[in-house]
Design an enzyme around this catalytic site. Structure first.
Site, mmCIF file in Angstrom:
data_model
loop_
_atom_site.group_PDB
_atom_site.id
_atom_site.type_symbol
_atom_site.label_atom_id
_atom_site.label_comp_id
_atom_site.label_asym_id
_atom_site.label_seq_id
_atom_site.Cartn_x
_atom_site.Cartn_y
_atom_site.Cartn_z
ATOM 1 N N ASN A 7 0.916 -1.068 0.033
ATOM 2 C CA ASN A 7 -0.092 -0.125 0.029
ATOM 3 C C ASN A 7 0.868 1.273 0.093
ATOM 4 O O ASN A 7 1.502 1.710 1.142
ATOM 5 C CB ASN A 7 -0.960 -0.006 1.276
ATOM 6 N N ARG A 95 -2.794 -2.304 -3.004
ATOM 7 C CA ARG A 95 -3.979 -1.596 -2.574
ATOM 8 C C ARG A 95 -4.086 -0.223 -3.119
ATOM 9 O O ARG A 95 -3.397 0.606 -3.049
ATOM 10 C CB ARG A 95 -4.094 -1.406 -1.175
ATOM 11 N N HIS A 184 -13.239 1.880 1.275
ATOM 12 C CA HIS A 184 -13.203 0.688 2.292
ATOM 13 C C HIS A 184 -13.815 -0.618 1.631
ATOM 14 O O HIS A 184 -14.185 -1.297 2.352
ATOM 15 C CB HIS A 184 -13.897 0.912 3.558
ATOM 16 N N ARG A 245 -12.809 13.803 9.930
ATOM 17 C CA ARG A 245 -13.506 14.114 8.690
ATOM 18 C C ARG A 245 -14.963 14.583 9.028
ATOM 19 O O ARG A 245 -15.551 13.714 9.882
ATOM 20 C CB ARG A 245 -13.562 13.227 7.638
ATOM 21 N N GLU A 388 -7.971 -6.521 5.720
ATOM 22 C CA GLU A 388 -7.554 -6.081 4.300
ATOM 23 C C GLU A 388 -6.675 -6.492 3.515
ATOM 24 O O GLU A 388 -6.443 -6.965 2.504
ATOM 25 C CB GLU A 388 -7.586 -4.444 4.257
#
Ligand code: AMP
Length: 402
Positions: A7, A95, A184, A245, A388
C-alpha cells in the site's frame, strides 16, 4: 505461495508478506517519510510479538525505490529474513484507493491497465500517484512477478445509478466523473463474506449492513451479496462523522465558511478533512480518550460521541429500508471491533426492528467472528475483525489463477 501486499502512499509504503497456504502474515511493516531528509522504517517478522522480531530504524529514503530495496533486504536477510530470495514471492497485490469507473474487480497490471489507472489521478490526487509509483518500483524490483491492483472502490461498482448519482447537472458526471464511488470496499467485502460463514448462508443470499468504523468510517448496504449503497461519496470525506472528517454536510457550508473566514477552498477542505469530525467537536479523535472524558462529565466529549452514534444510526436506518429485509449488521475496524459502547449506542432501542443485543456478549466480544446480539434476535449483530491485507492477497491469488 507467498504474496506481497503493498500500500504505497505519496511518502510511505506499507507492506505485508503473507503465506497463503496458512493465510498468515510472515512479515509486515511501513517505510515512512520517503523523500524527506530522514526516513523511518518499522519492520516486524512473525510469529511472535517479541521485540527481537521487530526492528525500527531511521535512514534517508530519497525515493520509493530505496524504501522498497530496504524492505526486500529485510525480508531476505540471512539471519532474520522470512524468505531466502525474492523469487519466492509469487505475486504482488497493490491496494489502490480509487479505481474510478474503470475498475470493478481486481486487475492484473499491464501497460494498458496503468494508462487507465493514470486517468483516475484527478479523482484521488493524494493517493493514486503514490500507488502508481509503488507499482512501478515493484515492477522494477520484481521483474516477471505478476502484479495485481485491488481497489477500495470496486466492491461498490455494483450500485445502481439511482444510488450513485448526485442531484447535480448530469454533464458533471459525464465530463468529470462526479458520482458516489465509496471506499473501504476491501473491508466491506471481507466482512460480508465472513458474515455469510457465521450466518451459515451463501453470500449471494445475504442481506447485510456492513459498518466499517475506523478513523475513516463508512457503511454499506449489501443485498444478495452485492453492494447497493454506501455512505462515502466521490471522496472519502462524505458519509458519517469520522475521526477528523466531517462526513455529509450541507454543501453550502463550504462557501459560507470560506467567505466568512477568508479561506481559500484548499484551506476550507483541509479543515473539513483534518480538523473536523470527533476531533472538531471535542478535540480528540480517539474513542478511548473520548470515553474517559465522558466518564469525567466532559460535555463536548459526550456531544461528539452522541453525534457520531446518531449519524451512524441514520445510515443504518436508511439501509434497512433500502434492503427491506436484513440478516445482519456487521461492525468492524478499530472502533467497530473495540468499542462496545459505540455498538450498543448504535443498536439501542431497535427491538421493534428485529435487533436485540446481548449486553454480555457485546461487552466481551471474543475477537472471533461472532454475534453480539441475543440468540433470538431476528437480525444478527456481528463483530468481525477486518483483514484487508488478507483480502487483497486472496484477490491477487484469484487473478493469478485466472
Ligand atoms: P483504525 O483506523 O481502524 O485503525 O481505527 C482507529 C480508531 O479505533 C482509533 O482512532 C480509536 O478511535 C479506535 N479504537 C482503537 N482501539 C479502541 C478501543 N480499545 N476502544 C475504543 N476505540 C478504539
Amino acid at each position: 505461495m507467498k504474496i506481497l501486499v503493498i500500500n504505497a502512499g505519496s511518502s510511505s509504503i506499507k507492506y505485508q508478506l503473507l503465506d497463503m497456504e496458512k493465510g498468515n502474515p510472515l512479515a509486515s511493516g511501513v517505510v515512512e517519510r520517503i523523500g524527506e531528509d530522514m526516513g523511518n522504517l518499522t519492520h516486524k517478522a512473525y510469529p511472535g510479538t517479541a521485540d527481537e522480531n521487530k526492528s525500527t530504524f531511521e535512514k534517508p529514503f530519497p525515493t520509493h525505490k530505496e524504501g522498497m530495496h530496504e524492505v526486500v533486504a529485510l525480508l531476505t536477510d540471512s539471519e532474520k529474513g522470512v524468505i531466502k530470495d525474492r523469487s519466492e514471492i509469487a505475486g504482488i497485490g497493490h491496494r489502490i484507493v480509487h479505481g474510478g469507473e474503470y475498475f470493478f474487480k481486481p486487475t492484473l497490471v499491464d501497460n494498458e491497465m496503468l494508462e487507465k489507472l493514470r486517468k483516475t489521478i484527478p479523482l484521488a490526487p493524494l493517493h493514486n500517484p503514490g500507488h502508481i509509483i509503488g507499482i512501478e518500483v515493484a515492477m522494477e524490483l520484481f521483474p516477471g512477478v505478476k502484479q495485481v491492483c485491488v481497489f477500495d472502490t470496486s466492491f461498490h461498482q455494483t450500485m445502481e445509478p439511482k444510488a450513485y448519482q448526485y442531484g447535480i447537472p448530469y454533464e458533471l458526471y459525464e465530463e468529470l466523473g462526479v458520482r458516489r464511488y465509496g471506499f473501504h470496499g476491501t473491508s466491506h467485502k471481507y466482512v460480508a463474506r465472513e458474515a455469510s460463514k457465521v450466518l451459515g448462508k451463501p453470500l449471494e443470499e445475504c442481506n447485510l449492513v456492513t459498518v466499517h468504523l475506523g478513523n475513516g468510517a463508512s457503511l454499506s448496504a449489501v443485498k444478495n451479496g452485492k453492494c447497493i449503497d454506501t455512505s462515502m461519496g466521490l471522496t472519502p470525506l462524505g458519509g458519517i462523522i469520522m475521526g477528523t472528517r466531517c462526513g455529509d454536510i450541507d454543501p453550502a457550508i463550504l462557501g459560507y465558511i470560506a467567505d466568512q473566514k477568508g479561506w481559500d477552498l484548499k484551506k476550507t477542505l483541509n479543515v473539513l478533512t483534518h480538523e473536523s469530525g470527533l476531533k472538531g467537536i471535542c478535540g480528540s479523535n480517539d474513542l478511548r480518550d473520548i470515553h474517559k472524558r465522558r466518564e469525567e462529565g466532559d460535555e463536548r466529549a459526550q456531544l461528539a460521541f452522541d453525534m457520531a452514534v446518531h449519524r451512524c444510526r441514520q445510515f443504518i436506518g436508511a439501509y434497512f429500508f433500502e434492503l427491506g429485509e436484513v440478516d445482519a449488521v456487521i461492525f468492524t475496524a478499530g472502533i467497530g471491533e473495540n468499542d462496545p459502547d459505540y455498538r450498543a449506542g448504535t443498536m439501542e432501542g431497535l427491538e421493534k426492528f428485529g435487533i436485540k443485543m446481548d449486553a454480555d456478549k457485546n461487552a466481551n466480544w471474543n475477537r472471533q467472528p461472532s454475534a453480539v446480539s441475543a440468540d433470538d434476535s431476528p437480525v444478527k449483530v456481528l463483530v468481525i475483525a477486518t483483514n484487508e491485507e488478507l483480502e487483497i492477497a486472496n484477490d491477487t491469488v484469484a487473478v493469478l489463477n485466472e
